[in-house]
Design an enzyme around this catalytic site. Structure first.
Site, PDB file in Angstrom:
ATOM      1  CB  CYS A  21       3.582  -1.202   2.689  1.00 34.02           C
ATOM      2  SG  CYS A  21       2.346  -1.874   1.541  1.00 34.02           S
TER       3      CYS A  21
ATOM      4  CB  CYS B  62       1.106  -0.043  -0.380  1.00 33.16           C
ATOM      5  SG  CYS B  62       2.522  -1.156  -0.202  1.00 33.16           S
TER       6      CYS B  62
END
Length: 369
Positions: free
Chosen positions: A301, A219
């Site tokens: 993400c 992420c």
């Protein structure tokens, strides 16, 4: 000439002078008892007298032997038989002679059995070789003619490049992926488009390839770009923990390559491939990049960075030069509808530094800027 008895038999020696005079030495063997040649005593005696008279006493005869020249032999009788028997005599050491077997007498040289076999094998090999060449020429498959397209043909050594890049990425750049099977990945890649219509590709064609190259990006480490490939990759090249699509395994393998096949051939088309505008949009390369880009964006993400080129007039399909342009506002609205927080910054400083490293003389890279 000298003759001596040895255990009832006669050993005869002939001088070269006698042989050169075309004289033939005939040896008759007699037993010690003197019983041999009784029937031919008269004829021998007559031959001796004639020979002695011709050679003026130079030839000597002993009991049991007879010497005569061919000219002195009578044409009939026992000596005629002797002459026929001596027609083919074989010389031996010391000027002695032995009778030659009937099957060897004056026979012409002939090819041995081994020679005949070798000759036959050679002829057979030549015939087989000629036949193979003729059949090969007749049956050799003609090079399949691929359909001509407007785009560039497949990259030479495509399979070798794919395999080499896979090993470089998994064994050197990202050793945490060393468990990936590059042989299967390369095979799945070529199977996705070989022997298929290059204008009929689908996402399903690349499904197995995407499964074999599946990779998780942490992420906040995803970088997207549009019309700014060089700058985006320069950025992730410095920040090694950041990922563009081309920094993933599958993107790294396929970056910059061209590939396509043909429905009528199992080989790649190195002459031309469909152009996404001039030929068809559902071509093998366009479908590939659309598929992998979609997966890459869906798996992102956290904070996602997008590098756009504000120096062109169509950064996001509309006229744009900054974060306040209408096209950037359109992008903001799309992201807001998906509950994605959006921020835009002109001349992002880390990007500006990279540009100044590459072009330090630019006016925007001065200390006063």
């Amino acid at each position: 000439m000298l003759f001596r008895h040895l255990k009832g038999k006669i050993r005869v020696a002939a001088s070269p002078l006698l042989l050169n005079s075309f004289q033939v030495l005939s040896v008759f063997t007699a037993a010690a008892s003197g019983r041999a040649l009784k029937d031919d005593v008269g004829v021998r005696k007559e031959a001796e007298e004639r020979q002695v008279k011709d050679n003026k006493g130079e030839e000597h005869f002993q009991k049991g032997a007879a010497l005569s020249t061919l000219a002195a032999w009578p044409p009939v009788g026992p000596l005629l038989r002797l002459r026929r028997a001596l027609t083919c005599m074989d010389p031996m050491p010391n000027h002695r002679f032995r009778p030659v077997p009937r099957d060897e007498r004056c026979s012409k040289p002939s090819l041995s059995t081994k020679g005949k076999v070798c000759l036959g094998i050679t002829v057979l090999c030549v015939v087989v070789a000629i036949t193979a060449v003729v059949v090969g020429v007749l049956l050799w498959p003609q090079a399949s003619k691929h359909k001509e397209w407007k785009g560039t043909g497949s990259t030479p050594y495509f399979s070798e490049i794919v395999l080499g890049r896979c090993y470089t990425y998994t064994q050197v750049l990202r050793p945490e992926l060393r468990h990936k099977d590059c042989q299967k990945i390369g095979k799945a890649f070529t199977n996705a488009f070989l022997s298929k219509d290059p204008c009929g590709s689908t996402e399903q064609d690349y499904q197995l390839l995407m499964e074999l190259t599946n990779q998780s990006v942490p992420c906040h480490k995803t970088v997207l770009w549009s019309k700014s490939s060089e700058l985006a990759h320069l950025y992730t090249g410095v920040l090694r923990d950041m990922f563009t699509l081309e920094d993933t395994l599958l993107g790294y393998i396929a970056n910059g390559l061209m590939w396509c096949g043909d429905a009528s051939s199992s080989e790649m088309n190195y002459q031309s491939c469909p152009h996404w505008k001039k030929d068809c949009r559902s071509n093998t390369i366009s479908v590939f990049w659309n598929t992998v880009s979609k997966r890459f964006a869906e798996n992102a993400c956290g904070v996602v960075q997008v590098v756009l080129n504000g120096s062109i007039s169509n950064t996001f399909d509309k006229n744009s030069h900054s974060c306040l342009s209408p096209s950037i506002n359109d992008l903001k609205l799309i992201l807001n509808r998906r509950n994605i927080t959006f921020t835009c910054q002109d001349d992002y400083w880390p990007i500006r530094l990279l540009q100044c490293v590459k072009s330090p003389e630019h006016v925007l890279c001065s200390s006063a800027a």
